[in-house]
Design an enzyme around this catalytic site. Structure first.
Site, PDB file in Angstrom:
ATOM      1  CG  HIS A 385      -0.612   6.829  -1.308  1.00 32.51           C
ATOM      2  ND1 HIS A 385      -0.724   7.073   0.016  1.00 32.51           N
ATOM      3  CD2 HIS A 385      -1.398   5.724  -1.391  1.00 32.51           C
ATOM      4  CE1 HIS A 385      -1.820   6.650   0.493  1.00 32.51           C
ATOM      5  NE2 HIS A 385      -2.526   5.828  -0.234  1.00 32.51           N
ATOM      6  CB  CYS A 698      -7.192  -2.656   5.524  1.00 30.96           C
ATOM      7  SG  CYS A 698      -7.947  -1.020   5.451  1.00 30.96           S
TER       8      CYS A 698
END
Ligand code: PEP
Ligand code: MG
Length: 767
Positions: A385, A698
């Site tokens: 992330h 996605c």
């Protein structure tokens, strides 16, 4: 009692949200708490408002500020968890609202408080994540009991004030101990010749500039410098310190504004802890005391900051340890101001290539504000992330080996070719010219992207929707320029990650409102918080886990922390009222039971919100991410209950193959075209088709042109990708027909062995 509506209450939150103003107008921290209670009492037309703070070590609540009760009771009234109505609110972690407090079995009488006339009681816990901070209490005459709208407003207020009150609590509890030992200075660095470093690409792009080491403990270094120069620093007086404090405060306000332009989702309140420290009498007072004994201002600031850092770092509480970084940042800023703008330890990163050993979410803020040109991360330490975030900010970054970089000195020119994962240290003129030319061509190619078609169709006319994945609001411009038809994945965790604090319902609502307003009538899919695993937020989790990727994360974490889940869902629903094309999806769904539970909570939030506001709440579509192998076998059952599926291939591959997606050592095992992955994906898509719900992709596989035709071939008609991939993906889709894509997919699905699949993988669309 005043007849304030929910609207009025929410209006006030904007004012309360200006905690920086509340702080800067207060003489000190106690003054800040005093202002808070007056503000809340006035707003709720309550005769009494009090703040009780909880001390984790003594496990007691103490009255710390009050408006309406006797001031003499401040610091005197103490309650254990579960004692009295205040203790009950903390024990049960829910608002306690009673019309006749004195008749309640849990009521506890304190003669020193003078609260007899005020019988209507409302106490709401102040929490930050799992951290218990205290209780905010309002009281009135019994005839004016508190209603549901007021309970709701108090909950919103406490969530808005939680971080600020918690910081004030920590600072008020602090005591500065004796001096700590001087740190050992780092070894001197040696400047070296020109060389080349090959690392791994983490965020694409090109950058060139002088290097600078990301210094983790600049204050230690400054302290050392101040000791070395002791005696030559000249006189220091209070006025000098005052000027440095005023300049620092001014800079904090400016930074807040600058951040508001770059990262609007995290801007509010981010520097509040810094401002609080400047308001803390003991912090600044300890500096003055040292100066009055003859120390230079620089040394006094560095010494006191070092002591505070030491105390914070020694705490057993994560949230307190986190504050050490705030002190460090603040002290560095003060020292720089005392030094006439030069920190002496190299903290000006503008246009530089920053070499860091570790990147924490909070570092991203500093890097963003400093206009860093590029980043080299040394060693591992890159969570997926953080790399997604750095990419969203369009900062080129590579991950390289410590040893290879050992010879880079601050100021050495570094050329970063982050597309290939390379760094050239002290590059020759030729190399620079070659890369500048390539960079120019890249810009041209991006402009070419503006020639995107509005709609994407396969060669035979079959419609495919291309959506964008968005992590930061600043990416919306590119998504719209490149004609994204909507947002297929909005990762909501970044405001939670960067701030190191829980954003309130109001703050979240503002972010989602901006997102939805900017996207107009296009479809937007907001994913609920996907925290945990590699995007750990200490303040949300109450203990380190031996195996966080398989731990209390994502939707599991939200189901455990119902308030956080409710707050986020309410923020999304409030922002989405009146919008037809809003979708909510839950990440990391593992079982039907879990999906039902999450969906049930969303339904409850819709009903509660409709009841509170008296208006209709637009019901969004509610779907789920397919990221775990357990979903494959149950896909048909899920497809009967979810409004849509969105496949997150990044995690699907990780969990299907048991390979850490962020671990470079097992990179070759992270194989998107593993036959089990491809067949699993097909089964999920078949189930969605059978139940006539949409299934999009996605994860990062969706932008890889080797896999796009596979997805088309198994029936995917919607792909969501990082915005800059949109032109490439559109070009790829244009080259296929339903028939040719189906044949390609079938050829891959027929193979059992990875290497056989690799022989069949195309690397571009057929012409
Ligand atoms: C995924 O897992 O593919 C995904 C899109 O989610 P994230 O990368 O945020 O985990
Ligand atoms: Mg995921």
């Amino acid at each position: 009692m005043s007849a304030k509506t929910a609207e009025d209450h929410f209006g006030l939150l904007a004012d309360i949200g200006e905690i920086s103003a509340l702080l800067s107008d207060s003489p000190d921290l106690q003054g800040f708490l005093d202002r808070c209670v007056v503000m809340v009492a006035n707003h709720l037309t309550a005769q009494v408002c009090s703040i009780y703070l909880y001390d984790e070590d003594t496990r007691m609540l103490t009255l710390r500020a009050t408006h309406g009760l006797s001031k003499a009771a401040v610091g005197q009234i103490r309650l254990a968890i579960g004692e009295g109505l205040v203790g009950k609110a903390l024990k049960e972690l829910r608002p306690i609202c009673v019309a006749h407090a004195s008749d309640h079995p849990d009521f506890k009488y304190f003669p020193e408080a003078g609260e007899e006339p005020y019988d209507a009681f409302l106490g709401v816990p102040i929490q930050r994540g799992v951290e218990k901070i205290g209780i905010l209490v309002v009281q009135r005459h019994a005839r004016d009991r508190f209603n549901n709208v007021e309970v709701m407003a108090m909950r919103a207020l406490t969530s808005q004030l939680a971080t600020a009150i918690e910081t004030a609590r920590t600072l008020l509890q602090m005591a500065v101990p004796a001096e700590v030992a001087a740190p050992v200075p780092p070894p001197p660095r040696v400047v070296q010749r020109s060389f080349f470093v090959n690392g791994n690409a983490a965020s694409p792009g090109y950058a060139c500039g002088p290097s600078i080491q990301f210094m983790r403990h600049p204050v230690e270094r400054m302290l050392q410098l101040s000791r070395e120069h002791e005696g030559s620093g000249g006189s220091s007086d209070d006025a000098m310190l005052d000027r440095a404090i005023a300049a620092t405060l001014g800079q904090l306000v400016e930074m807040q504004e600058a951040l508001g332009r770059k990262l609007p989702e995290v801007a509010s309140l981010i520097f509040e802890a810094h401002m609080m420290m400047l308001k803390d009498r003991s912090f600044v007072g300890a500096m003055r005391e040292r100066m009055h004994k003859g120390e230079s201002a620089v040394r006094a600031v560095a010494e006191v900051a070092t002591q505070y850092i030491g105390i914070f770092e020694a705490s057993s509480h994560d949230y307190v340890r986190e504050k050490a970084r705030d002190v460090e940042d603040l002290a560095l800023r003060m020292l720089t101001n005392l030094n006439g703008g030069d920190s002496g330890v190299g903290s000006d990163w503008r246009g530089r290539i920053v070499i860091a050993r570790e990147l924490l979410p909070s570092d991203i803020l500093k890097i963003t504000l400093a206009d860093v040109a590029g980043i080299i991360l040394v060693g591992g330490g890159l969570t997926s992330h953080i790399s997604i975030l750095v990419r969203s900010l369009s900062i080129p970054m590579i991950v390289a080996d410590e040893l290879l970089l050992a010879g880079v000195a601050d100021g050495d020119k570094v050329l970063l070719d982050a597309d290939a994962g390379n760094a050239y240290v002290n590059p020759t003129r030729d190399v620079i010219v070659r890369f500048e030319e390539r960079d120019r061509l890249r810009d041209k190619a991006i402009l070419h992207g503006a020639a995107m078609r509005d709609e994407t169709r396969m060669k035979d006319g079959t419609r495919v929707r291309l959506l964008a994945n968005i992590n930061l609001l600043s990416e919306l411009d590119m998504a719209l320029d490149l004609k994204a038809e909507g947002i297929g994945l909005y990762r909501t965790e970044f405001p939670f990650l960067i701030r190191q604090a829980l954003p309130s319902e109001e703050e979240q609502c503002k972010v989602y409102t901006r997102l939805l307003t900017r996207m107009g009538d296009r479809e937007v899919t907001i994913r609920t918080l996907d925290a945990g695993g590699d995007k750990m937020m200490d303040y949300l989790n109450d203990g380190a886990e031996p195996n966080p990727a398989l731990g209390l994360r994502s939707t599991r974490l939200l189901l455990r922390h119902r308030d956080i889940f409710d707050q986020q869902l309410r923020a999304i629903l409030r922002a989405g009222t009146g919008r037809e094309r809003l979708r909510i999806m839950f990440p990391m769904i593992c079982s039907l039971d879990e999906f039902r539970q999450a969906k049930g909570i969303a339904e409850e939030c819709i009903e509660a919100l409709a009841a509170e506001t008296g208006d209709g709440v637009t019901r969004p579509e509610i779907g789920m991410m397919v990221e775990l192998p357990s979903v494959v076998d149950l896909a048909d059952a899920f497809a009967r209950e979810a409004d849509f599926f969105s496949i997150g291939t990044n995690d699907f591959i990780q969990y299907m193959l048991g390979v850490d997606r962020a671990n470079a050592r097992v990179f070759e095992y992270y194989c998107p075209h593993h036959p089990a992955v491809l067949r699993g994906l097909k089964r999920v898509v078949d189930a969605a088709k059978h139940r006539k719900i949409e299934c999009s992709v996605c994860g990062e596989m969706a932008h890889d042109v080797r896999y796009v035709p596979f997805f088309l071939g198994i029936g995917i008609r919607c792909l969501s990708v990082d915005p800059h991939y949109l032109p490439e993906v559109q070009q790829c889709v244009l080259g296929w027909t339903e028939e040719s894509a189906a044949a390609y997919a079938a050829s891959l699905l027929a193979e059992n062995v990875i290497s056989d699949i690799e022989k069949r993988l195309l690397d571009k669309a057929p012409v």
